[in-house]
Scaffold this motif. Structure first.
Motif, PDB file in Angstrom:
ATOM      1  N   ALA A 208       0.813  -1.220   0.000  1.00  0.00           N
ATOM      2  CA  ALA A 208       0.000   0.000   0.000  1.00  0.00           C
ATOM      3  C   ALA A 208       0.846   1.269   0.000  1.00  0.00           C
ATOM      4  O   ALA A 208       0.520   2.248  -0.677  1.00  0.00           O
ATOM      5  N   GLY A 209       1.950   1.254   0.758  1.00  0.00           N
ATOM      6  CA  GLY A 209       2.719   2.488   0.900  1.00  0.00           C
ATOM      7  C   GLY A 209       4.201   2.376   0.648  1.00  0.00           C
ATOM      8  O   GLY A 209       4.940   3.355   0.824  1.00  0.00           O
ATOM      9  N   GLY A 210       4.667   1.208   0.271  1.00  0.00           N
ATOM     10  CA  GLY A 210       6.084   1.062  -0.032  1.00  0.00           C
ATOM     11  C   GLY A 210       6.993   0.888   1.164  1.00  0.00           C
ATOM     12  O   GLY A 210       8.221   1.004   1.032  1.00  0.00           O
ATOM     13  N   ASP A 211       6.443   0.616   2.352  1.00  0.00           N
ATOM     14  CA  ASP A 211       7.284   0.418   3.533  1.00  0.00           C
ATOM     15  C   ASP A 211       8.271  -0.726   3.291  1.00  0.00           C
ATOM     16  O   ASP A 211       7.915  -1.754   2.702  1.00  0.00           O
ATOM     17  N   VAL A 212       9.497  -0.535   3.753  1.00  0.00           N
ATOM     18  CA  VAL A 212      10.497  -1.591   3.638  1.00  0.00           C
ATOM     19  C   VAL A 212      10.211  -2.664   4.684  1.00  0.00           C
ATOM     20  O   VAL A 212      10.096  -2.367   5.882  1.00  0.00           O
ATOM     21  N   VAL A 213      10.095  -3.901   4.230  1.00  0.00           N
ATOM     22  CA  VAL A 213       9.862  -5.033   5.129  1.00  0.00           C
ATOM     23  C   VAL A 213      11.039  -5.986   4.987  1.00  0.00           C
ATOM     24  O   VAL A 213      11.407  -6.366   3.874  1.00  0.00           O
ATOM     25  N   SER A 214      11.635  -6.346   6.115  1.00  0.00           N
ATOM     26  CA  SER A 214      12.803  -7.226   6.094  1.00  0.00           C
ATOM     27  C   SER A 214      12.584  -8.382   7.058  1.00  0.00           C
ATOM     28  O   SER A 214      12.010  -8.209   8.134  1.00  0.00           O
TER      29      SER A 214
END
Length: 371
Positions: A208-214
């Motif tokens: 939805a918002g481009g948050d970086v997920v690691s």
């Protein structure tokens, strides 16, 4: 009173339960304002959990730091003693703005002063007793000019406080059940169920918002050897110690979740920090794990949407990438994290993750518990 009980029963979180309790009591007693506070015995203070109704300029619905030392309210200590709990005297009492604002030398009646300062005419205070001990208090006030509370109101407030206590007990039981459902019993870390839920939410935020997920997935080396040679109690100690190291390293990433997936597998889930920050912390984790007395370090794999790993449209794909990286780290006996997507267009980890699962070794890369 029925509405109060129903409101607390329908609450999905402690905050909702507190608010329902305060609102229900405020309406039942025809008040203009109500508050629910908890007694923090170890800190010697009464902390406000929620304020509802007509708030004064210095009041917030869910205050972060509104607390009062108990010595400012000598009457509170009365209901903390056994004679209040045993029913020797009425539990609730009434204060009015017309009451004495001074008692013994140097003492100002805080409740009366607060009523006057905030434009309220009277209040009723009811202690909340839970499991035989004072848990906190219910406070309901009426504005100046409204009919003052009477003894009958205090008696009714005592009944309402008992209903609130029952609701709080139920909320605490539900919270404990939720905690147990999402917590690994041995290490105290989050469990696989918690990771599944949070990873799904994180990938939705990414989409939805481009948050970086690691995601960093770790396999604790040497656990079987420890169990076979020193016993399972020693193996459990190794798991607990590594869990502490993982938690410590996870704290370096704001908001990260440290979890035990089961057996000797652990993970860190981070939303927001850059891929490089996560890889740096994963490297520190590897270093610290190698120093544990009983173990043989960890095999660690990292996958992040901040790296060139292709579109991540599902939690399953990110997990497969991290797990494939961890699988490669174990295969080559890497002492540092293997990171998906950092070996060029033909990255072996990405190829491994994208291959159809074949056989037991490949099947371990599937997203836990998901088709």
């Amino acid at each position: 009173m029925v509405a109060l009980a129903q409101g607390m029963a329908a609450a999905r979180s402690p905050r909702q339960s507190w608010r329902a309790a305060a609102l229900g009591a405020c309406r039942a007693l025809s008040g203009g304002f109500a508050a629910l506070s908890v007694w923090e015995r170890d800190l010697g203070r009464l902390r406000v959990l929620v304020n509802v109704g007509e708030l004064a300029p210095d009041e917030e619905e869910f205050p972060e730091g509104e607390a009062y030392p108990v010595h400012q309210f000598p009457e509170i200590t009365e209901f903390l003693h056994e004679r209040w709990v045993s029913g020797g005297e009425p539990n609730a009492w009434v204060e009015t703005a017309e009451g004495a604002a001074a008692g013994r030398p140097g003492y100002c009646h805080q409740r009366v002063a607060a009523l006057r300062r905030r434009g309220r005419g009277s209040c009723v205070v009811a202690p909340i007793v839970l499991h035989g001990l004072a848990w906190g208090e219910l406070y309901v006030a009426r504005p100046a000019g409204a009919p003052a509370f009477e003894r009958a109101d205090a008696d009714f407030a005592t009944v309402l406080a008992a209903v609130v206590a029952a609701g709080i007990a139920q909320t605490e039981r539900l919270e404990e059940a939720r905690r147990l459902a999402f917590t690994d019993a041995l290490t105290g870390l989050a469990n696989r169920r918690a990771v599944d839920v949070r990873l799904e939410e994180a990938v939705e935020r990414h989409r939805a918002g481009g948050d970086v997920v690691s995601l960093a997935v770790c396999d604790l080396n040497g656990l079987k050897r420890v169990n076979d040679t020193l016993g399972h109690a020693a193996g459990d100690r190794l798991l607990e110690r590594f869990g502490s190291v993982l938690s410590l390293c996870g704290a370096m990433l704001p908001g990260a979740i440290a979890a035990r997936l089961g057996g000797d597998e652990f993970c860190l889930l981070a939303v927001g920090p850059s891929a490089d920050d996560v890889v740096k912390v994963a490297g520190e984790l590897c270093r610290r794990a190698a120093e544990l007395e009983l173990g043989e370090g960890v095999a660690c794999g990292v996958a992040s949407t901040g790296d060139p790993i292709g579109p991540v449209r599902s939690a399953r794909r990110l997990f497969r990438l991290a797990d494939a990286a961890q699988y490669r780290a174990k295969a080559v006996r890497a002492s540092r994290p293997v990171v998906a997507g950092r070996e060029g267009p033909d990255d072996p980890v990405v190829r491994l993750a994208d291959e159809p699962p074949r056989g037991p070794a490949a099947e371990r890369r599937s997203f836990r518990g998901r088709p």
